[in-house]
Design a protein around this motif. Structure first.
Motif, mmCIF file in Angstrom:
data_model
loop_
_atom_site.group_PDB
_atom_site.id
_atom_site.type_symbol
_atom_site.label_atom_id
_atom_site.label_comp_id
_atom_site.label_asym_id
_atom_site.label_seq_id
_atom_site.Cartn_x
_atom_site.Cartn_y
_atom_site.Cartn_z
ATOM 1 N N ASN A 1 0.801 -1.231 0.000
ATOM 2 C CA ASN A 1 0.000 0.000 0.000
ATOM 3 C C ASN A 1 0.831 1.276 0.000
ATOM 4 O OD1 ASN A 1 -2.454 -1.343 -0.063
ATOM 5 N ND2 ASN A 1 -2.653 -1.357 2.154
ATOM 6 N N ALA A 2 2.093 1.209 -0.372
ATOM 7 C CA ALA A 2 2.959 2.392 -0.329
ATOM 8 C C ALA A 2 2.496 3.490 -1.275
ATOM 9 C CB ALA A 2 4.408 2.005 -0.635
ATOM 10 N N ASP A 3 1.643 3.148 -2.245
ATOM 11 C CA ASP A 3 1.112 4.179 -3.144
ATOM 12 C C ASP A 3 -0.107 4.871 -2.557
ATOM 13 O OD1 ASP A 3 -0.336 1.723 -3.497
ATOM 14 O OD2 ASP A 3 -1.195 2.521 -5.347
ATOM 15 N N LEU A 4 -0.568 4.427 -1.381
ATOM 16 C CA LEU A 4 -1.791 4.970 -0.795
ATOM 17 C C LEU A 4 -1.551 5.857 0.418
ATOM 18 C CD1 LEU A 4 -4.000 1.822 -1.310
ATOM 19 C CD2 LEU A 4 -4.429 4.092 -2.278
ATOM 20 N N TRP A 5 -0.329 6.323 0.595
ATOM 21 C CA TRP A 5 -0.019 7.286 1.651
ATOM 22 C C TRP A 5 1.250 8.032 1.267
ATOM 23 C CZ3 TRP A 5 4.612 6.211 4.247
ATOM 24 C CH2 TRP A 5 5.095 4.906 4.119
ATOM 25 N N ALA A 6 1.378 9.211 1.789
ATOM 26 C CA ALA A 6 2.550 10.048 1.511
ATOM 27 C C ALA A 6 3.542 9.896 2.644
ATOM 28 C CB ALA A 6 2.136 11.506 1.351
ATOM 29 N N THR A 7 4.807 9.716 2.290
ATOM 30 C CA THR A 7 5.847 9.651 3.307
ATOM 31 C C THR A 7 6.033 11.026 3.934
ATOM 32 O OG1 THR A 7 7.649 10.223 1.803
ATOM 33 C CG2 THR A 7 7.063 7.875 1.950
ATOM 34 N N ALA A 8 6.776 11.082 5.014
ATOM 35 C CA ALA A 8 7.043 12.367 5.675
ATOM 36 C C ALA A 8 7.743 13.340 4.727
ATOM 37 C CB ALA A 8 7.880 12.142 6.930
#
Length: 193
Positions: free
Chosen positions: A79-86
């Motif tokens: 799911n790394a495409d479904l949240w923005a990193t810091a």
């Protein structure tokens, strides 16, 4: 009278605008805040749809994206495409989405609706597609996530509507809406467990 490609493109752009509008006026925190048990958040939806714009209108038609997307690579976190990193600010995600849409628009402009493509992650019986198929797919994808964004934004701060100038809902005050929601709850209770 617009032709079919113009009509499809207009609907895709309307979905894009609706999705981005849901970020207007939000803080970094609220744009990232997970509002469902599976972590769905507004900024993540925009990042996801931008990623799909790049892949469906780029990779599928042999027009690779001009920037890396490590969140989609083999071995990336689920799911790394479904949240923005810091490090991926709201501004960065919105700019990324704009670049992805511009890349997609260049593909749409360059190709005919019957231009062939291949979606490597689809099943063999479905993977051979046309630009027309992908336009319809991305309209559905974008509008689906714009609908998610509608609900998330209303949950965050009560802001509703398809766009700033059109809520697409009856114009009533908070008291009317509270009574309306209570009526729906009463009906649901009467329906039983």
């Amino acid at each position: 009278m617009p032709d079919e490609k113009d009509t499809l493109t207009r609907y895709l752009r309307a979905g894009r605008e609706a999705l981005l509008w849901k970020l207007d006026g939000l803080s970094e925190r609220d744009a990232r805040w997970p509002l469902t048990p599976t972590g769905t958040n507004l900024l993540g939806l925009v990042k996801h749809v931008g990623s799909m714009e790049y892949d469906y209108f780029g990779l599928v038609f042999g027009r690779p994206k001009p920037e890396p997307m490590p969140w989609l690579e083999d071995g990336a976190e689920d799911n790394a495409d479904l949240w923005a990193t810091a490090e991926q600010s709201r501004e960065w995600v919105v700019d990324f989405y704009g670049r992805a849409c511009a890349h997609a628009d260049a593909t749409i402009e360059a190709l005919d609706l019957d231009a062939p493509g291949s979606v490597p992650w689809w099943s063999p019986d479905r993977k051979d597609v046309t630009l027309h198929t992908i336009l319809v797919h991305m309209i559905a994808e974008t509008q689906r996530h714009a609908g998610h964004a509608d609900i998330l934004r209303e949950t965050l701060d009560g802001r509703i509507g398809m766009r700033e100038t059109n809520t697409n809902l009856p114009d009533h005050d908070a008291q009317w809406w509270a009574a309306y929601v209570q009526k729906l709850k009463d009906i649901a209770e009467q329906a039983g467990p």
